[in-house]
Design an enzyme around this catalytic site. Structure first.
Site, PDB file in Angstrom:
ATOM      1  CB  THR A   1      -5.194   6.586  -2.928  1.00 22.59           C
ATOM      2  OG1 THR A   1      -5.138   6.180  -1.555  1.00 22.59           O
ATOM      3  CG2 THR A   1      -4.868   8.062  -3.029  1.00 22.59           C
TER       4      THR A   1
ATOM      5  CG  ASN B   1      -1.917  -1.103   1.236  1.00 27.91           C
ATOM      6  OD1 ASN B   1      -1.552  -2.253   1.484  1.00 27.91           O
ATOM      7  ND2 ASN B   1      -3.173  -0.799   0.978  1.00 27.91           N
TER       8      ASN B   1
ATOM      9  CB  VAL C   1      -0.448   6.801   1.223  1.00 25.25           C
ATOM     10  CG1 VAL C   1      -1.017   6.000   2.382  1.00 25.25           C
ATOM     11  CG2 VAL C   1       0.915   7.386   1.592  1.00 25.25           C
ATOM     12  CB  CYS C   2      -2.823   2.236  -1.843  1.00 26.77           C
ATOM     13  SG  CYS C   2      -2.258   2.605  -3.505  1.00 26.77           S
ATOM     14  CG  LEU C   3      -4.458   4.096   3.656  1.00 29.91           C
ATOM     15  CD1 LEU C   3      -4.147   5.131   4.735  1.00 29.91           C
ATOM     16  CD2 LEU C   3      -4.886   2.784   4.296  1.00 29.91           C
TER      17      LEU C   3
END
Length: 281
Positions: free
Chosen positions: A145, A131, A138-140
């Site tokens: 995202t 992530n 930042v993959c959240l």
């Protein structure tokens, strides 16, 4: 304990949001790859007083009710920009690492989430987590995202920081969708890589000053470095027999090799410089 408007503790809420099964959220998935949609770089839109007041209030709360392993300061020139330092949690391959995050709220905050970018990336070469991309993305889902549970106005900077910290867990390999049942062997192999890169990049490079950051956060790093120094060096000596062996990172293919001997020398150099500085003050 801090709580959201629905009464649920924020730490529990953030961790749950970071790890709930993915589902389609609003907006096309293709938009998640555009840097302008997630990066705070160059974002300088003026903010209304109510927005700035909210940010200042949240930062004050982070000072009066600090989160373990997290420090945050407001930018001196752009009050909508926040600099945060996350120290890797104990018992994880990120332990003792210094992860520098930049957040910038938009004029729609808190109705919309802030933009966020991880600055600890080895100059864009290291992906620390499924992530946490090497370009700093930042993959959240709460940041918009990734797909999954969406941001709500009840959340805030504390929610984001806790969610990012929760990604740095004991088995980050399983953060990748579809890998939740990955074998212990796969997890351990990935942990070995993350642990090495944490020492090399998130400790050595950060302490060597390769990433510009606020002085207050740099002082936090110096303090934490001394507390973790024995752990760093013990880890290097324990794994130095791996030097020269390839690191087969499933998320960041390349020709990198383990180099604990080199990392150990850099750690010792940083420690000597800190000791010399303390002796002359």
């Amino acid at each position: 304990m801090a709580s959201s408007d629905d009464g649920q503790p924020l730490a529990k809420q953030a961790k749950k949001a970071a790890h709930l099964p993915f589902k389609h959220g609003p907006g096309p998935a293709s938009s998640y790859s555009r840097a302008e949609d997630w990066s705070p770089n160059g974002y300088t839109s003026p903010l209304p007083p109510t927005c700035l007041s909210r940010v200042t209030r949240e930062l004050l709360d982070l000072v009066t009710n600090p989160l373990p392993g997290i420090a945050a300061v407001q930018d001196e020139d752009d009050l909508g920009r926040v600099h945060a330092l996350l120290i890797g949690p104990s018992g994880t391959p990120y332990q003792g690492g210094f992860f520098y995050l930049v957040l910038r709220v938009t004029e729609q905050y808190p109705m919309q989430p802030p933009k966020a970018q991880l600055m600890t990336t080895g100059s864009g070469q290291v992906r620390f987590n499924p992530n946490l991309y090497k370009n700093g993305k930042v993959c959240l889902s709460i940041l918009g995202t990734w797909v999954g549970p969406c941001w709500t106005p009840a959340m805030g900077l504390r929610s984001v920081l806790l969610s990012v910290q929760s990604l740095m867990n004991e088995k980050p390999y399983r953060n990748e969708p579809g890998f939740a049942s990955a074998s212990v062997k796969k997890c351990d192999e990935y942990n070995d890589i993350v642990q090495h890169e944490t020492l090399r990049v998130a400790v050595c490079e950060m302490m060597e000053g390769r990433v510009p950051m606020p002085q207050l956060l740099r002082q936090e790093m110096r303090n934490a470095f001394g507390q973790h120094y024995q752990y760093y060096t013990d880890l290097c000596r324990r794994h130095i027999n791996r030097d020269g062996k390839p690191m087969r990172d499933p998320f960041n293919p390349g020709q990198a090799k383990f180099s604990y001997g080199s990392v150990l020398k850099r750690l010792e150099s940083v420690n000597q410089q800190l000791s010399a500085g303390a002796g002359s003050s």
